[in-house]
Design an enzyme around this catalytic site. Structure first.
Site, PDB file in Angstrom:
ATOM      1  N   ASP A   1       1.045  -1.446  -0.294  1.00  0.00           N
ATOM      2  CA  ASP A   1      -0.036   0.352   0.080  1.00  0.00           C
ATOM      3  C   ASP A   1       0.581   1.417   0.169  1.00  0.00           C
ATOM      4  OD1 ASP A   1      -2.400  -1.261  -0.306  1.00  0.00           O
ATOM      5  OD2 ASP A   1      -2.614  -0.783   2.513  1.00  0.00           O
TER       6      ASP A   1
ATOM      7  N   ASP B   1       3.947  -8.886   9.383  1.00  0.00           N
ATOM      8  CA  ASP B   1       4.236  -8.042   8.866  1.00  0.00           C
ATOM      9  C   ASP B   1       5.716  -7.385   8.146  1.00  0.00           C
ATOM     10  OD1 ASP B   1       1.836  -7.198   9.717  1.00  0.00           O
ATOM     11  OD2 ASP B   1       2.635  -6.125  11.762  1.00  0.00           O
TER      12      ASP B   1
ATOM     13  N   ASP C   1       8.572  -6.475   8.906  1.00  0.00           N
ATOM     14  CA  ASP C   1       9.695  -6.892   9.949  1.00  0.00           C
ATOM     15  C   ASP C   1       9.863  -7.735  10.194  1.00  0.00           C
ATOM     16  OD1 ASP C   1       7.954  -5.671  11.598  1.00  0.00           O
ATOM     17  OD2 ASP C   1       9.476  -5.747  13.152  1.00  0.00           O
TER      18      ASP C   1
ATOM     19  N   ASP D   1      -7.002  -7.154  14.246  1.00  0.00           N
ATOM     20  CA  ASP D   1      -6.779  -8.955  14.337  1.00  0.00           C
ATOM     21  C   ASP D   1      -7.169  -9.441  15.388  1.00  0.00           C
ATOM     22  OD1 ASP D   1      -6.136  -6.959  16.219  1.00  0.00           O
ATOM     23  OD2 ASP D   1      -3.567  -7.405  15.655  1.00  0.00           O
TER      24      ASP D   1
END
EC number: 2.4.1.32
Length: 534
Positions: A136, A195, A197, A289
Site C-alpha cells: 500500500d 508484517d 519486519d 486482528d
C-alpha cells in the site's frame, strides 16, 4: 474614582473582610475543601483501590495458571493431534496443503527485503506455497524497489505475486481482505501473515501447519515474537519486558485454559474457512486482528499458541513511533469492546465462563482497568492526596499491591529484573497515553480510527544507527522539535506535589514523586531511547 484602591473586594457574605488575593484564595480553598474536595478525592481513592484489587486478582490468577501449565500441562504436540508432514514418493508434494503467505507493507524502505527473503526461504514445497506481497506504499520509489525484489525472487522459482491497491481503504485489514479475493487463493487452505519486519525460520510452516491439518476445530496457530533489537536502548528493553509478559503468561494462559486469546496480527496461521465463517476482515477498528479473533471464537473455533515457535521482529526504537503504536494498541481494543460487548453477551455458541473471561478478564481488566489504575492512582490521585492530607490511602493500596503486581509482571523477562524500577516509572509515563487512548476508543472520539504505521529501521542497522546517535549527542539543541508538552506538564505537577510532601508530608512520597517527575521530564524531552544499557 482615581483614589479608589485597586484591591480585590470580597462579597458581602464575607462580612466585608478584605485581604490579599492569596489569602482570599486560601479561604476559598478551605471553604470548598471539606464539603467538596475531600469527599470527591476519597471516592477517587476507593475507586482506584477497587481497580487495584481487580488487577491484582487478575495477575494472581494468571500467575497460578501459568505455574500449573508449566508443571502439569502437556506440550501442545501431546495435547493435540500432531504428525509431521513428509514428502511422499508416490504422491510427491500433493499431501502438503496449499498455504498462502501475506506480507502487508506500507513504505517499508528499510525492512521489505527481510520479510520477503524470509518468506521465500520457508521449507515448504514451492508448488504448494503462494507468497502475496500487499503493498500500500505511497512512495513511488519504495513501490518500485519492492516490486523489483518480488521479481528477483520470482526469477528463482518462488511463487510470489506483487499486489497494489488504488487506495488505502481499511488500511491493513483492507489489504488483507483484498488479497483473499484473488482467484488463485481459492486453492489455498491456510493463510500466514507476516508484517514487513518479521522473519520466520525456514521450518516455521512444518512446525505449525500440522496442528491445523490434524485438528479441524483449530482456526489459528499463533507464534511468539522474538525481538532482534531488544538490547538497542532502554526504550526497547522496557518494551521487551511488557511484551514478554504478554507472550509468556497472557497468551499461554488463554491458549491452555479457554483456547482463546487475541491474535497478534502477525506471525500467525489462520484457517481460511474460519476467516470466512467469522465474516472476514473488518476495518471498523484499528485492531482488525483482535476483531477477527473474537468473532471466530464466538463461532466456536479454538486457538493454539506455540510459545516455542518464535519469529524474529523489530521493536520501535524511537519514542515517537512507540507512542503512536501504543495509541493504536490501547484505543483499538477499547473501541472493539464498545462495539462487541453486547454481541458477546447474546452469543449462544460459547460457554458462560468463556464469555466472562472474554468480557471481564480479556477486555475490561487488561485493556481498560490496567491502564486507568496505573495512571489515575499513581500519577493523579496519590499525588493529590498529598495536597489534601485529610484523605488517607492505606499502605496496602499504595505499596503492597503495586509491589506484588510488579513482581508478577517481571516473570516474563528474568534477564531484565535489574531494570524493574525503571520499567515501573516508564509504564507510569505510558499509562498517560494509554488511558487517553482507551477513553478515545470507548467514546469513539476523533482519533479512534487513527492509523499511523510504526516506523521500522531494519534489524541489521539498528545498533549501528543508535551508536551514531550517541556520538552526535549535541542534537539536544533541537529540543523545540521534540518536546512532548503533555509529559512536561505532568512532570511539573508531580514536582510541585513532591516539593509540598517534602516540606509538609509525613509519608515520604516525595522520593517516588521526584523520580516519577524525572521520568516524565525525560520523556517530555524525547530523550528516552538514547541510552544503550550495558
Amino acid at each position: 474614582m482615581d483614589g479608589v484602591s485597586p484591591k480585590f473586594v470580597l462579597p458581602e457574605t464575607f462580612d466585608g473582610v478584605k485581604m490579599e488575593i492569596t489569602g482570599q484564595l486560601g479561604m476559598i480553598w478551605e471553604l470548598v475543601k471539606a464539603p467538596v474536595i475531600v469527599p470527591l478525592l476519597q471516592l477517587a481513592v476507593y475507586i482506584c483501590l477497587l481497580m487495584s484489587l481487580m488487577l491484582l486478582c487478575e495477575r494472581v490468577y494468571m500467575g497460578i495458571v501459568i505455574v500449573l501449565v508449566k508443571l502439569f500441562w502437556k506440550k501442545p504436540e501431546k495435547r493435540y493431534k500432531f504428525e509431521p508432514i513428509h514428502d511422499d514418493e508416490e504422491l510427491g508434494s500433493s499431501n502438503f496443503p496449499v498455504v498462502l503467505v501475506q506480507i502487508p507493507m506500507f513504505n517499508e524502505r528499510e525492512v521489505y527485503k527481510l520479510s520477503i527473503g524470509a518468506a521465500s526461504g520457508l521449507s515448504w514445497p514451492s508448488d504448494r506455497l503462494v507468497i502475496q506481497v500487499l503493498d500500500d506504499s505511497t512512495d513511488p520509489t519504495v513501490k518500485q524497489m519492492v516490486e523489483m525484489e518480488c521479481q528477483r525472487w520470482a526469477s528463482k522459482g518462488i511463487n510470489i505475486t506483487y499486489q497494489i491497491r488504488e487506495n488505502r481503504v481499511g488500511y491493513k485489514a483492507g489489504a488483507l481482505k483484498e488479497g483473499l479475493k484473488r482467484s488463485y487463493v481459492k486453492h489455498c487452505e491456510y493463510v500466514v501473515i507476516f508484517d514487513a519486519d518479521f522473519q520466520p525460520e525456514p521450518d516455521f510452516l512444518r512446525r505449525s501447519i500440522p496442528f491445523l491439518v490434524h485438528n479441524p476445530n483449530i482456526a489459528l496457530v499463533q507464534a511468539r515474537w522474538r525481538f532482534v533489537n531488544s538490547d538497542e536502548c532502554l526504550l526497547t528493553r522496557m518494551q521487551e519486558m511488557s511484551l514478554d509478559y504478554h507472550f509468556t503468561v497472557e497468551q499461554e494462559v488463554g491458549s491452555s485454559t479457554h483456547a482463546f486469546f487475541g491474535f497478534n496480527g502477525t506471525a500467525g496461521i489462520w484457517r481460511i474457512a474460519a476467516i470466512n465463517e467469522a465474516g472476514g476482515w473488518k476495518d471498523r477498528t484499528t485492531v482488525e486482528d483482535m476483531d477477527l479473533a473474537v468473532r471466530a471464537s464466538l463461532r466456536g473455533w479454538k486457538f493454539l499458541y506455540l510459545g516455542d515457535l518464535q519469529v524474529k521482529s523489530e521493536l520501535p526504537s524511537t519514542f515517537r513511533a512507540f507512542r503512536f503504536q501504543q495509541h493504536r494498541w490501547s484505543c483499538g481494543p477499547a473501541n472493539l469492546f464498545r462495539k462487541m460487548v453486547m454481541e458477546i453477551i447474546r452469543n449462544k455458541k460459547v460457554r458462560f465462563w468463556k464469555k466472562v473471561y472474554v468480557i471481564y478478564s480479556f477486555f475490561f481488566v487488561r485493556k481498560v482497568i490496567a491502564h486507568w489504575v496505573t495512571f489515575c492512582f499513581y500519577c493523579v490521585v496519590l499525588p493529590l492526596t498529598i495536597l489534601v492530607p485529610e484523605v488517607k490511602v492505606p499502605i496496602w493500596g499504595s505499596v503492597y499491591i503495586p509491589s506484588i503486581i510488579t513482581v508478577l509482571n517481571s516473570v516474563g523477562t528474568p534477564r531484565s529484573i535489574h531494570l524493574l524500577f525503571y520499567w515501573i516509572l516508564f509504564e507510569n509515563v505510558m499509562s498517560l497515553h494509554r488511558t487517553k487512548a482507551t477513553l478515545i476508543g470507548l467514546f469513539e472520539a476523533g482519533r479512534a480510527n487513527e492509523w499511523v504505521v510504526t516506523a521500522k529501521l531494519g534489524s541489521g542497522q539498528s545498533a549501528k544507527r543508535n551508536t551514531k546517535g550517541l556520538k552526535k549527542f549535541p542534537r539536544i539543541f533541537k529540543l523545540p522539535d521534540r518536546l512532548n508538552t503533555l509529559e512536561l506538564g505532568f512532570a511539573a505537577f508531580l514536582f510541585v506535589c513532591g516539593c509540598y510532601d517534602y516540606v509538609h508530608g509525613k509519608n515520604n512520597y516525595f522520593i517516588y514523586l521526584f523520580l516519577q517527575t524525572m521520568s516524565f521530564f525525560i520523556s517530555g524531552l524525547g530523550w528516552i531511547g538514547t541510552y544503550v544499557p550495558s
